[in-house]
Design a protein around this motif. Sequence first.
Motif, PDB file in Angstrom:
ATOM      1  N   PRO A  91       2.520  -7.867 -15.350  1.00 19.03           N
ATOM      2  CA  PRO A  91       3.031  -7.747 -16.716  1.00 19.03           C
ATOM      3  C   PRO A  91       3.553  -9.083 -17.232  1.00 19.03           C
ATOM      4  CG  PRO A  91       4.591  -6.819 -15.153  1.00 19.03           C
ATOM      5  CD  PRO A  91       3.367  -7.197 -14.367  1.00 19.03           C
ATOM      6  N   LYS A  92       3.706  -9.165 -18.546  1.00 20.50           N
ATOM      7  CA  LYS A  92       4.147 -10.414 -19.177  1.00 20.50           C
ATOM      8  C   LYS A  92       5.465 -10.922 -18.601  1.00 20.50           C
ATOM      9  CE  LYS A  92       4.886 -12.593 -23.627  1.00 20.50           C
ATOM     10  NZ  LYS A  92       4.761 -12.466 -25.068  1.00 20.50           N
ATOM     11  N   ASP A  93       6.423 -10.024 -18.371  1.00 22.10           N
ATOM     12  CA  ASP A  93       7.724 -10.482 -17.879  1.00 22.10           C
ATOM     13  C   ASP A  93       7.674 -11.013 -16.447  1.00 22.10           C
ATOM     14  OD1 ASP A  93       7.510  -8.057 -16.513  1.00 22.10           O
ATOM     15  OD2 ASP A  93       9.359  -7.211 -17.323  1.00 22.10           O
ATOM     16  N   SER A  94       6.585 -10.787 -15.740  1.00 26.43           N
ATOM     17  CA  SER A  94       6.457 -11.349 -14.386  1.00 26.43           C
ATOM     18  C   SER A  94       6.111 -12.835 -14.431  1.00 26.43           C
ATOM     19  CB  SER A  94       5.418 -10.589 -13.573  1.00 26.43           C
ATOM     20  OG  SER A  94       4.101 -10.856 -14.022  1.00 26.43           O
ATOM     21  N   ASN A 150       7.667 -16.353 -10.904  1.00 23.62           N
ATOM     22  CA  ASN A 150       8.539 -17.533 -10.975  1.00 23.62           C
ATOM     23  C   ASN A 150       8.200 -18.581 -12.031  1.00 23.62           C
ATOM     24  OD1 ASN A 150      10.241 -16.766  -8.744  1.00 23.62           O
ATOM     25  ND2 ASN A 150       8.503 -17.264  -7.436  1.00 23.62           N
ATOM     26  N   PHE A 151       7.057 -18.490 -12.655  1.00 24.86           N
ATOM     27  CA  PHE A 151       6.639 -19.520 -13.603  1.00 24.86           C
ATOM     28  C   PHE A 151       5.991 -18.879 -14.824  1.00 24.86           C
ATOM     29  CE2 PHE A 151       6.444 -21.482  -9.399  1.00 24.86           C
ATOM     30  CZ  PHE A 151       7.228 -22.608  -9.596  1.00 24.86           C
ATOM     31  N   THR A 152       5.992 -19.604 -15.931  1.00 24.33           N
ATOM     32  CA  THR A 152       5.294 -19.157 -17.138  1.00 24.33           C
ATOM     33  C   THR A 152       3.803 -19.441 -16.984  1.00 24.33           C
ATOM     34  OG1 THR A 152       5.476 -21.294 -18.240  1.00 24.33           O
ATOM     35  CG2 THR A 152       7.313 -19.726 -18.560  1.00 24.33           C
ATOM     36  N   THR A 161       3.093 -23.081 -17.455  1.00 23.20           N
ATOM     37  CA  THR A 161       3.309 -23.894 -16.256  1.00 23.20           C
ATOM     38  C   THR A 161       2.177 -23.697 -15.258  1.00 23.20           C
ATOM     39  OG1 THR A 161       5.702 -23.812 -16.545  1.00 23.20           O
ATOM     40  CG2 THR A 161       4.898 -24.342 -14.336  1.00 23.20           C
ATOM     41  N   LEU A 162       1.776 -22.451 -15.045  1.00 21.10           N
ATOM     42  CA  LEU A 162       0.733 -22.164 -14.058  1.00 21.10           C
ATOM     43  C   LEU A 162      -0.635 -22.715 -14.455  1.00 21.10           C
ATOM     44  CD1 LEU A 162       1.834 -18.548 -13.137  1.00 21.10           C
ATOM     45  CD2 LEU A 162       1.938 -20.564 -11.651  1.00 21.10           C
ATOM     46  N   THR A 163      -0.845 -22.917 -15.741  1.00 26.50           N
ATOM     47  CA  THR A 163      -2.133 -23.457 -16.199  1.00 26.50           C
ATOM     48  C   THR A 163      -2.087 -24.967 -16.445  1.00 26.50           C
ATOM     49  OG1 THR A 163      -1.628 -22.869 -18.496  1.00 26.50           O
ATOM     50  CG2 THR A 163      -2.921 -21.263 -17.200  1.00 26.50           C
ATOM     51  N   THR A 164      -1.022 -25.607 -16.022  1.00 25.96           N
ATOM     52  CA  THR A 164      -0.894 -27.054 -16.214  1.00 25.96           C
ATOM     53  C   THR A 164      -2.100 -27.842 -15.680  1.00 25.96           C
ATOM     54  OG1 THR A 164       1.506 -26.896 -16.238  1.00 25.96           O
ATOM     55  CG2 THR A 164       0.590 -29.057 -15.772  1.00 25.96           C
ATOM     56  N   PRO A 165      -2.667 -27.517 -14.520  1.00 24.77           N
ATOM     57  CA  PRO A 165      -3.846 -28.269 -14.064  1.00 24.77           C
ATOM     58  C   PRO A 165      -5.019 -28.198 -15.051  1.00 24.77           C
ATOM     59  CG  PRO A 165      -2.904 -27.058 -12.236  1.00 24.77           C
ATOM     60  CD  PRO A 165      -2.193 -26.584 -13.483  1.00 24.77           C
TER      61      PRO A 165
END
Length: 178
Positions: A110-113, A121-123, A126-130
Amino acid sequence: MKTLVIITHPNLEQSRINRTWMEELKKHEEITIHTLYQAYPDGKINVTHEQSLLESHDRFILQFPFYWYSTPSLLKQWQDEVLSYGWAYGEGGDKLHGKELGLAISTFGPKDSYQPTGYNNFTMETLTTPLQQTSNLIGARFMPLFVLNGVMHVSDEELAESAKAYVDHVLQPLKVEA
């Protein structure tokens, strides 16, 4: 604006979300649909063909389910082979400069995860930064993310709304910052 949507889902025929998104995209002639697992079931990517597709479009969207905080393996292989030194980046590597790169991602969680306080732990940003940095390296302008979270709990109505919003997102001109 000519837009290429590269769909990378290993089980697209079984994917309610990505298949519905694809069907909605097909209604628009200015959007070219390219399904990697259908094009390369053996995993042998035709680099020249892929580069030609990218060169002939102004914008390309990578559509995929979020796997282990990344892309499906064939999309990673595609990046490694197609976005090559001397073509996409490095000396003489300017073929994608000025194009636009976007991501359309479906997630199980879910979105809040996808928050610092959530279990991932990350948005998503952030997770798509690469992938954002890949866009920077190849000289493309990175579009805002399009994400549908919690896909196991999406109603038919929510999915229909998402598909329409996705098409609007894909066709929306990118705002140029002054």
